[in-house]
Design an enzyme around this catalytic site. Structure first.
Site, PDB file in Angstrom:
ATOM      1  N   GLY A  62      -7.390 -10.356   9.437  1.00 63.29           N
ATOM      2  CA  GLY A  62      -7.264  -9.003   8.903  1.00 63.29           C
ATOM      3  C   GLY A  62      -6.280  -8.122   9.639  1.00 63.29           C
ATOM      4  O   GLY A  62      -6.482  -6.912   9.724  1.00 63.29           O
ATOM      5  N   GLY A  63      -5.214  -8.687  10.186  1.00 62.86           N
ATOM      6  CA  GLY A  63      -4.206  -7.890  10.859  1.00 62.86           C
ATOM      7  C   GLY A  63      -4.523  -7.640  12.311  1.00 62.86           C
ATOM      8  O   GLY A  63      -3.784  -8.034  13.207  1.00 62.86           O
ATOM      9  N   GLN A 140     -12.902  -5.358  12.195  1.00 64.66           N
ATOM     10  CA  GLN A 140     -12.894  -5.844  10.812  1.00 64.66           C
ATOM     11  C   GLN A 140     -14.346  -5.959  10.341  1.00 64.66           C
ATOM     12  O   GLN A 140     -15.137  -5.055  10.589  1.00 64.66           O
ATOM     13  CB  GLN A 140     -12.152  -7.186  10.713  1.00 64.66           C
ATOM     14  CG  GLN A 140     -10.791  -7.094  10.045  1.00 64.66           C
ATOM     15  CD  GLN A 140     -10.835  -6.697   8.582  1.00 64.66           C
ATOM     16  OE1 GLN A 140     -11.859  -6.679   7.915  1.00 64.66           O
ATOM     17  NE2 GLN A 140      -9.670  -6.345   8.064  1.00 64.66           N
ATOM     18  N   MET A 188      -8.203 -13.759   4.849  1.00 66.93           N
ATOM     19  CA  MET A 188      -8.963 -13.522   3.633  1.00 66.93           C
ATOM     20  C   MET A 188      -8.208 -14.034   2.412  1.00 66.93           C
ATOM     21  O   MET A 188      -8.722 -14.803   1.614  1.00 66.93           O
ATOM     22  CB  MET A 188      -9.262 -12.028   3.473  1.00 66.93           C
ATOM     23  CG  MET A 188     -10.202 -11.448   4.519  1.00 66.93           C
ATOM     24  SD  MET A 188     -11.925 -12.014   4.348  1.00 66.93           S
ATOM     25  CE  MET A 188     -11.948 -13.410   5.469  1.00 66.93           C
ATOM     26  N   GLY A 189      -6.961 -13.608   2.267  1.00 72.53           N
ATOM     27  CA  GLY A 189      -6.179 -13.983   1.093  1.00 72.53           C
ATOM     28  C   GLY A 189      -5.939 -15.473   0.975  1.00 72.53           C
ATOM     29  O   GLY A 189      -5.721 -15.983  -0.130  1.00 72.53           O
ATOM     30  N   ASN A 253       8.515 -11.482  -0.107  1.00 70.79           N
ATOM     31  CA  ASN A 253       7.777 -10.243   0.057  1.00 70.79           C
ATOM     32  C   ASN A 253       7.262  -9.771  -1.302  1.00 70.79           C
ATOM     33  O   ASN A 253       8.033  -9.647  -2.257  1.00 70.79           O
ATOM     34  CB  ASN A 253       8.674  -9.172   0.678  1.00 70.79           C
ATOM     35  CG  ASN A 253       7.881  -7.985   1.194  1.00 70.79           C
ATOM     36  OD1 ASN A 253       7.157  -7.337   0.442  1.00 70.79           O
ATOM     37  ND2 ASN A 253       8.009  -7.687   2.483  1.00 70.79           N
ATOM     38  N   ALA A 277      -3.168  -4.746   3.469  1.00 70.45           N
ATOM     39  CA  ALA A 277      -2.647  -3.386   3.290  1.00 70.45           C
ATOM     40  C   ALA A 277      -3.594  -2.322   3.813  1.00 70.45           C
ATOM     41  O   ALA A 277      -3.204  -1.153   3.918  1.00 70.45           O
ATOM     42  CB  ALA A 277      -2.349  -3.140   1.814  1.00 70.45           C
ATOM     43  N   TYR A 284       0.945  -5.132   6.907  1.00 67.23           N
ATOM     44  CA  TYR A 284       1.842  -5.143   5.750  1.00 67.23           C
ATOM     45  C   TYR A 284       3.286  -5.093   6.240  1.00 67.23           C
ATOM     46  O   TYR A 284       3.622  -4.276   7.105  1.00 67.23           O
ATOM     47  CB  TYR A 284       1.554  -3.944   4.840  1.00 67.23           C
ATOM     48  CG  TYR A 284       2.129  -4.059   3.450  1.00 67.23           C
ATOM     49  CD1 TYR A 284       1.373  -4.570   2.407  1.00 67.23           C
ATOM     50  CD2 TYR A 284       3.441  -3.663   3.184  1.00 67.23           C
ATOM     51  CE1 TYR A 284       1.897  -4.686   1.122  1.00 67.23           C
ATOM     52  CE2 TYR A 284       3.975  -3.773   1.905  1.00 67.23           C
ATOM     53  CZ  TYR A 284       3.197  -4.286   0.888  1.00 67.23           C
ATOM     54  OH  TYR A 284       3.722  -4.397  -0.385  1.00 67.23           O
ATOM     55  N   CYS A 421     -22.376 -19.759   0.173  1.00 66.75           N
ATOM     56  CA  CYS A 421     -22.639 -19.707  -1.265  1.00 66.75           C
ATOM     57  C   CYS A 421     -23.218 -18.336  -1.574  1.00 66.75           C
ATOM     58  O   CYS A 421     -23.556 -17.570  -0.672  1.00 66.75           O
ATOM     59  CB  CYS A 421     -23.601 -20.802  -1.704  1.00 66.75           C
ATOM     60  SG  CYS A 421     -25.276 -20.614  -1.083  1.00 66.75           S
TER      61      CYS A 421
END
Length: 570
Positions: A62-63, A140, A188-189, A253, A277, A284, A421
């Site tokens: 998460g950055g 986070q 996450m992504g 990008n 973001a 970002y 789950c």
């Protein structure tokens, strides 16, 4: 060697080298009991290089989401967990151990608070000032609460979201022949490509960091990488035409690619985004700044960096609104992309909805959310045993059955073997007790930690994500996650945490986490039954209080005692 010297040597072996941290495996204890061994192993697991994005900086995902405030703080946490008794509780203030109190055997062994600021001062600028002074850290969600399990942690939830979108828009959870456009392949992504292909879709994933693409290829979350935008489109379109699931990564990008695709009139069935973001400074990368130069500019001139990042976010979101006008189903995936664009002056940034009110809220109303477990033995065979048990317990849960069928062959473990789950009120307690019995019987070789994401039915107040557009307008009421944490303490969770800002950034959320250990004992069974009832129960209560019929029905079905609602009904 004295006891203290021996313990110091063990601390150094466990976490002295940040590049080589690995949680202990097997059945031999390092700490005094499994109730303290479990948080010790999970903290170290968060910083395993297989799991964490930047373990050398204590950043998990998460950055800037950290597991501990500093290397010295990490060592002191580990040293304290090694000596902590079963009637003591360690307090951790934003990644730093600050006190041990005698409590009781039923109390949590660890209580954690991360990045909590008084509301008037809850801004990124103030947080960064305090962070620079060494007074706080950004936890986070599961980074600072020691229950991150790698990209898999959000994988099943992402799959659930894509399936729900398919049901709502196309009448089927099977997305074969459908296309998805997204960006971000971080902690996450990175779940998106695998979740999409498990649902049958062809997905184009834009990512600015080549190392993240490589990591997703190595862990089999991503199928292929394209040489160009046209190459990526050709691969995705071809797969969709054949009804073949495929995930394609593109090194570029999103603030450049999304506007170009929108200008071309390209159509995708679903469009979303999971760039980091929520923290535009560290999460970002502006379109005008080459990725290789971003870190230097961020350090040299953060204000210029933020200005450029927000300009790019505006371009990114403006393109997503164009996709809406072009007939695509567009949704925000909870990273505050719309909020940052709106702050930067894009008036119609919220013209497309968030994923929770659009797809997930009916599940939250029934206390359904992310239920995860990690086997402290380190043996993947223990996960296989638990998978089989849960499959037998819930034969009528179609999505769960499909998930448990696909996950063993498709999901690469990161660090300690783990699974996630989505289960609801009642089912979570049933699953927890079943896992405890597997440990008691020896079918599972060592204790199991059971927790969840902070993104859950009753554990978060986040007006840009989980509590967006609540029926009664209570989006910003943060009493609920605090009550969730308090009742989980009272019910006997092994460790409990309260954080600020996870997922959407400082000033935008308050959320709570819990973990409870299944060690095969009678006491663990009592803890599990209570915690895995109170925890999802707060989700049903929160939504019943807001007037959701699904939650009111669930509350009645399960016999929840809701004094105000009962009085109102009478």
């Amino acid at each position: 060697m004295t006891v203290a010297a021996s313990r110091d040597a063990l601390v150094e072996s466990l976490c002295g080298d940040l590049s080589a941290i690995r949680a202990p495996r097997g059945t031999e204890l390092n700490a005094r009991s499994w109730q303290t061994e479990a948080p010790l192993r999970m903290l170290l697991n968060n910083l395993d290089s297989e799991v964490a994005e930047h373990p050398e900086r204590l950043v998990v995902y998460g950055g800037s989401g950290r597991a501990a405030r500093s290397h010295e703080a990490l060592k002191e946490i580990v040293r304290t967990l090694l000596r902590l008794r079963e009637d003591e509780t360690l307090l951790v203030q934003s990644g730093k151990p600050v006190a041990v109190f005698r409590t009781s055997e039923w109390a949590p062994r660890v209580l954690i608070a991360n990045s909590l600021l008084v509301p008037r001062w809850a801004t990124w600028d103030e947080f960064r000032r305090l962070e620079a002074e060494g007074l706080t850290m950004f936890g986070q969600m599961t980074a600072g609460s020691w229950i991150y399990i790698g990209t898999q942690g959000i994988l099943q939830g992402t799959y659930q979201t894509f399936a729900a979108a398919g049901e709502k828009h196309f009448g089927s959870a099977d997305l074969a022949g459908r296309t998805i456009l997204t960006a971000g392949l971080g902690g996450m992504g990175g779940a998106q490509p695998l979740a999409a292909t498990m649902a049958g879709a062809a997905i184009l994933c834009v990512e600015v960091d080549a190392s993240r693409i490589e990591r997703r290829l190595e862990t089999r979350y991503l199928d292929e990488v394209a040489d160009s935008l046209d190459d990526a489109l050709s691969r995705v379109r071809g797969a969709a035409a054949e009804g073949r699931p495929l995930s394609v990564g593109l090194l570029a990008n999103a603030a450049t690619v999304f506007p170009e695709l929108a200008a071309r009139g390209e159509h995708f069935d679903l469009v979303t985004d999971q760039t980091a973001a929520h923290d535009p400074l560290t999460g970002y990368v502006p379109a005008e700044v080459p990725f290789e130069e971003a870190a230097a500019l961020r350090e040299r001139d953060p204000q210029s960096y933020l200005r450029l990042a927000r300009e790019s976010i505006v371009a990114h979101v403006r393109a997503m609104t164009e996709f809406v006008r072009g007939g695509c189903y567009v949704f925000d995936y909870g990273n505050n992309l719309r909020g940052e664009a709106h702050e930067a002056g894009l008036a119609d940034a919220f013209s497309y909805p968030g994923f929770v009110p659009t797809y997930i809220r009916p599940l939250f109303c029934r206390g359904i959310g992310p239920f995860r477990w990690a086997v402290l033995s380190g043996d993947p065979a223990d996960i296989e045993v638990i998978d089989g048990a849960l499959s037998s317990l819930f034969p009528d849960d179609t999505l769960l059955q499909r998930w448990l069928e696909l996950a063993p062959g498709r999901v690469a473990f990161q660090g300690l073997p783990a699974r996630i789950c989505w289960l609801g009120y009642g089912d979570r307690a049933t699953a927890g007790l079943a896992i405890n019995e597997l440990v008691r019987s020896g079918a599972v070789s060592a204790p199991v930690v059971i927790g969840r994401d902070h993104l859950d039915a009753g554990s978060v107040a986040s007006p840009y994500r989980e509590t967006e557009s609540m029926r009664d307008g209570s989006d910003a009421i943060a009493d609920w996650p605090i009550l969730n944490a308090l009742v989980n303490v009272a019910a006997g969770a092994t460790w409990v945490s309260v954080h600020h800002g996870g997922g959407v950034g400082i000033g935008n959320s308050i959320h709570a986490g819990m973990v409870v250990v299944a060690d095969g004992t009678d006491r663990a069974a009592q803890r599990l039954e209570r915690v895995l009832t109170t925890d999802p129960g707060t989700g049903v209560v929160r939504h019943a209080d807001a007037g959701y019929d699904e939650a009111l029905v669930a509350a009645r079905e399960h016999g929840l005692d809701l004094p105000s609602i009962a009085r109102d009904a009478s």
